[in-house]
Design an enzyme around this catalytic site. Sequence first.
Site, PDB file in Angstrom:
ATOM      1  N   GLU A  75       0.845  -1.206   0.000  1.00  0.00           N
ATOM      2  CA  GLU A  75       0.000   0.000   0.000  1.00  0.00           C
ATOM      3  C   GLU A  75       0.872   1.245   0.000  1.00  0.00           C
ATOM      4  O   GLU A  75       1.735   1.420   0.875  1.00  0.00           O
ATOM      5  CB  GLU A  75      -0.948   0.027   1.205  1.00  0.00           C
ATOM      6  CG  GLU A  75      -1.780   1.311   1.216  1.00  0.00           C
ATOM      7  CD  GLU A  75      -3.069   1.235   1.992  1.00  0.00           C
ATOM      8  OE1 GLU A  75      -3.578   0.124   2.232  1.00  0.00           O
ATOM      9  OE2 GLU A  75      -3.576   2.311   2.367  1.00  0.00           O
ATOM     10  N   GLU A 100       4.673   5.094   3.668  1.00  0.00           N
ATOM     11  CA  GLU A 100       4.128   6.435   3.956  1.00  0.00           C
ATOM     12  C   GLU A 100       5.284   7.330   4.386  1.00  0.00           C
ATOM     13  O   GLU A 100       6.174   6.888   5.113  1.00  0.00           O
ATOM     14  CB  GLU A 100       3.071   6.340   5.072  1.00  0.00           C
ATOM     15  CG  GLU A 100       2.483   7.641   5.546  1.00  0.00           C
ATOM     16  CD  GLU A 100       1.893   8.493   4.425  1.00  0.00           C
ATOM     17  OE1 GLU A 100       2.484   9.547   4.139  1.00  0.00           O
ATOM     18  OE2 GLU A 100       0.881   8.113   3.831  1.00  0.00           O
ATOM     19  N   ASP A 150      -2.905  12.046  -3.086  1.00  0.00           N
ATOM     20  CA  ASP A 150      -3.028  13.506  -3.166  1.00  0.00           C
ATOM     21  C   ASP A 150      -3.504  13.887  -4.570  1.00  0.00           C
ATOM     22  O   ASP A 150      -2.848  13.544  -5.556  1.00  0.00           O
ATOM     23  CB  ASP A 150      -1.667  14.160  -2.882  1.00  0.00           C
ATOM     24  CG  ASP A 150      -1.168  13.808  -1.491  1.00  0.00           C
ATOM     25  OD1 ASP A 150      -1.794  14.231  -0.509  1.00  0.00           O
ATOM     26  OD2 ASP A 150      -0.148  13.076  -1.394  1.00  0.00           O
ATOM     27  N   LYS A 154      -4.789  21.752  -8.789  1.00  0.00           N
ATOM     28  CA  LYS A 154      -4.497  22.792  -9.787  1.00  0.00           C
ATOM     29  C   LYS A 154      -3.814  22.190 -11.010  1.00  0.00           C
ATOM     30  O   LYS A 154      -2.927  21.350 -10.878  1.00  0.00           O
ATOM     31  CB  LYS A 154      -3.574  23.856  -9.180  1.00  0.00           C
ATOM     32  CG  LYS A 154      -4.247  24.685  -8.120  1.00  0.00           C
ATOM     33  CD  LYS A 154      -3.281  25.744  -7.620  1.00  0.00           C
ATOM     34  CE  LYS A 154      -3.915  26.511  -6.476  1.00  0.00           C
ATOM     35  NZ  LYS A 154      -2.924  27.276  -5.716  1.00  0.00           N
ATOM     36  N   ASP A 186     -11.628  10.267  -4.288  1.00  0.00           N
ATOM     37  CA  ASP A 186     -12.908  10.967  -4.104  1.00  0.00           C
ATOM     38  C   ASP A 186     -12.972  12.203  -5.004  1.00  0.00           C
ATOM     39  O   ASP A 186     -13.880  13.007  -4.876  1.00  0.00           O
ATOM     40  CB  ASP A 186     -13.076  11.409  -2.635  1.00  0.00           C
ATOM     41  CG  ASP A 186     -12.021  12.424  -2.244  1.00  0.00           C
ATOM     42  OD1 ASP A 186     -10.823  12.183  -2.548  1.00  0.00           O
ATOM     43  OD2 ASP A 186     -12.362  13.470  -1.659  1.00  0.00           O
ATOM     44  N   LYS A 224      -9.633   7.564   6.104  1.00  0.00           N
ATOM     45  CA  LYS A 224      -9.824   8.904   6.662  1.00  0.00           C
ATOM     46  C   LYS A 224     -10.127   9.921   5.549  1.00  0.00           C
ATOM     47  O   LYS A 224     -11.049  10.729   5.645  1.00  0.00           O
ATOM     48  CB  LYS A 224      -8.556   9.324   7.418  1.00  0.00           C
ATOM     49  CG  LYS A 224      -8.630  10.698   7.994  1.00  0.00           C
ATOM     50  CD  LYS A 224      -7.359  11.059   8.749  1.00  0.00           C
ATOM     51  CE  LYS A 224      -7.384  12.532   9.112  1.00  0.00           C
ATOM     52  NZ  LYS A 224      -6.146  12.978   9.738  1.00  0.00           N
TER      53      LYS A 224
HETATM   54  C1  LIG Z   1      -4.429  12.243   0.610  1.00  0.00           C
HETATM   55  S1  LIG Z   1      -3.475  11.215   1.666  1.00  0.00           S
HETATM   56  C2  LIG Z   1      -4.442   9.704   1.764  1.00  0.00           C
HETATM   57  C3  LIG Z   1      -4.056   8.850   2.916  1.00  0.00           C
HETATM   58  C4  LIG Z   1      -4.854   7.540   3.078  1.00  0.00           C
HETATM   59  N1  LIG Z   1      -4.601   6.641   1.964  1.00  0.00           N
HETATM   60  C5  LIG Z   1      -6.317   7.818   3.219  1.00  0.00           C
HETATM   61  O1  LIG Z   1      -7.065   7.512   2.277  1.00  0.00           O
HETATM   62  O2  LIG Z   1      -6.726   8.316   4.270  1.00  0.00           O
HETATM   63  C6  LIG Z   1      -2.153  10.699   0.588  1.00  0.00           C
HETATM   64  C7  LIG Z   1      -0.943  10.175   1.353  1.00  0.00           C
HETATM   65  O3  LIG Z   1       0.007   9.675   0.451  1.00  0.00           O
HETATM   66  C8  LIG Z   1       1.304   9.967   0.963  1.00  0.00           C
HETATM   67  N2  LIG Z   1       2.216   9.940  -0.180  1.00  0.00           N
HETATM   68  C9  LIG Z   1       2.154  10.705  -1.303  1.00  0.00           C
HETATM   69  N3  LIG Z   1       3.136  10.395  -2.148  1.00  0.00           N
HETATM   70  C10 LIG Z   1       3.855   9.410  -1.544  1.00  0.00           C
HETATM   71  C11 LIG Z   1       5.014   8.689  -1.940  1.00  0.00           C
HETATM   72  N4  LIG Z   1       5.624   8.912  -3.114  1.00  0.00           N
HETATM   73  N5  LIG Z   1       5.499   7.766  -1.093  1.00  0.00           N
HETATM   74  C12 LIG Z   1       4.894   7.528   0.114  1.00  0.00           C
HETATM   75  N6  LIG Z   1       3.784   8.185   0.529  1.00  0.00           N
HETATM   76  C13 LIG Z   1       3.282   9.120  -0.302  1.00  0.00           C
HETATM   77  C14 LIG Z   1       1.156  11.316   1.610  1.00  0.00           C
HETATM   78  O4  LIG Z   1       2.130  11.534   2.602  1.00  0.00           O
HETATM   79  C15 LIG Z   1      -0.250  11.220   2.196  1.00  0.00           C
HETATM   80  O5  LIG Z   1      -0.234  10.793   3.543  1.00  0.00           O
END
Ligand SMILES: C[S@@+](CC[C@H](N)C(=O)[O-])C[C@H]1O[C@@H](n2cnc3c(N)ncnc32)[C@H](O)[C@@H]1O
Length: 245
Positions: A75, A100, A150, A154, A186, A224
């Site tokens: 994941e 993460e 993420d 933009k 989403d 979350k």
């Molecule tokens: C919008 S959050 C979603 C977190 C979780 N999957 C949820 O649905 O609640 C996206 C997460 O991906 C992590 N992330 C983004 N790019 C990443 C990468 N290249 N390697 C590890 N984590 C990454 C960010 O730190 C962030 O915590």
Amino acid sequence: MPTDMPSEPYSPSTSGTPDVEHPRRIRSFVKRAGRMTPSQENALEHYWPRYGLELGQGALSFSNLFGNDHPVIMEIGFGMGDSLSTMAATMPENNYIGIEVHRPGVGRLLNNLATQELSNVRVFCEDAIEVMAQCIQDSSLAGVQLFFPDPWHKKKHHKRRIVQPSFAQDIRHKLSTGGVFHMATDWQPYAEHMMEVMEPAQGYSNQAGATQYSPQPDFRPSTKFQRRGEGKGHGVWDLMYQKEC
Ligand SMILES: C[S@@+](CC[C@H](N)C(=O)[O-])C[C@H]1O[C@@H](n2cnc3c(N)ncnc32)[C@H](O)[C@@H]1O
């Protein structure tokens, strides 16, 4: 133990001057402000040796790591990790590698893993791109999960979206034949972007049928960020692509 991520953009050059052979790579994340709670700090200190993985370990042997040959699901970006620990607890027949960069989330997941005495999860606090390149052997994964990445709303930031044609092929190389790349978002424009990237991607087939989204499977708990999106009235789109070859 993981250290704070640097606030500067990633550059493999250590000289402080631009390295022409290794131009700065665009990252899919920024360092998020977020204080560690004492409990998360404590978890990192005490449970990292049990669950933590480091890039320096190089290519992993999953059977050595887990002591069995169960399927391994990776994941990327598990956030606070609650859905990952729920899946690991309800599906002990699988092993999980969670990745993460957000340390408070890593601390929280470690706490949950230790409290539930789960032995089928290991964790990286690193950029998933580096983990895949250095530590995951080709054709070794039964699945890859990317839940609510993420969205980079933009247009000028769309290049930061982790789902890109080259990323889809990096994932494919790590999946075994029949393995599934499961995404969820989403944000409808990102769902459409994922579809645009994945439909023509070589070596995959859409499990729901061409250009179709999958219903959220029962085995995927809400996350979350999913709940946050639903609170704002967003929909949820799952995409599941199987590696054919
Ligand atoms: C919008 S959050 C979603 C977190 C979780 N999957 C949820 O649905 O609640 C996206 C997460 O991906 C992590 N992330 C983004 N790019 C990443 C990468 N290249 N390697 C590890 N984590 C990454 C960010 O730190 C962030 O915590």
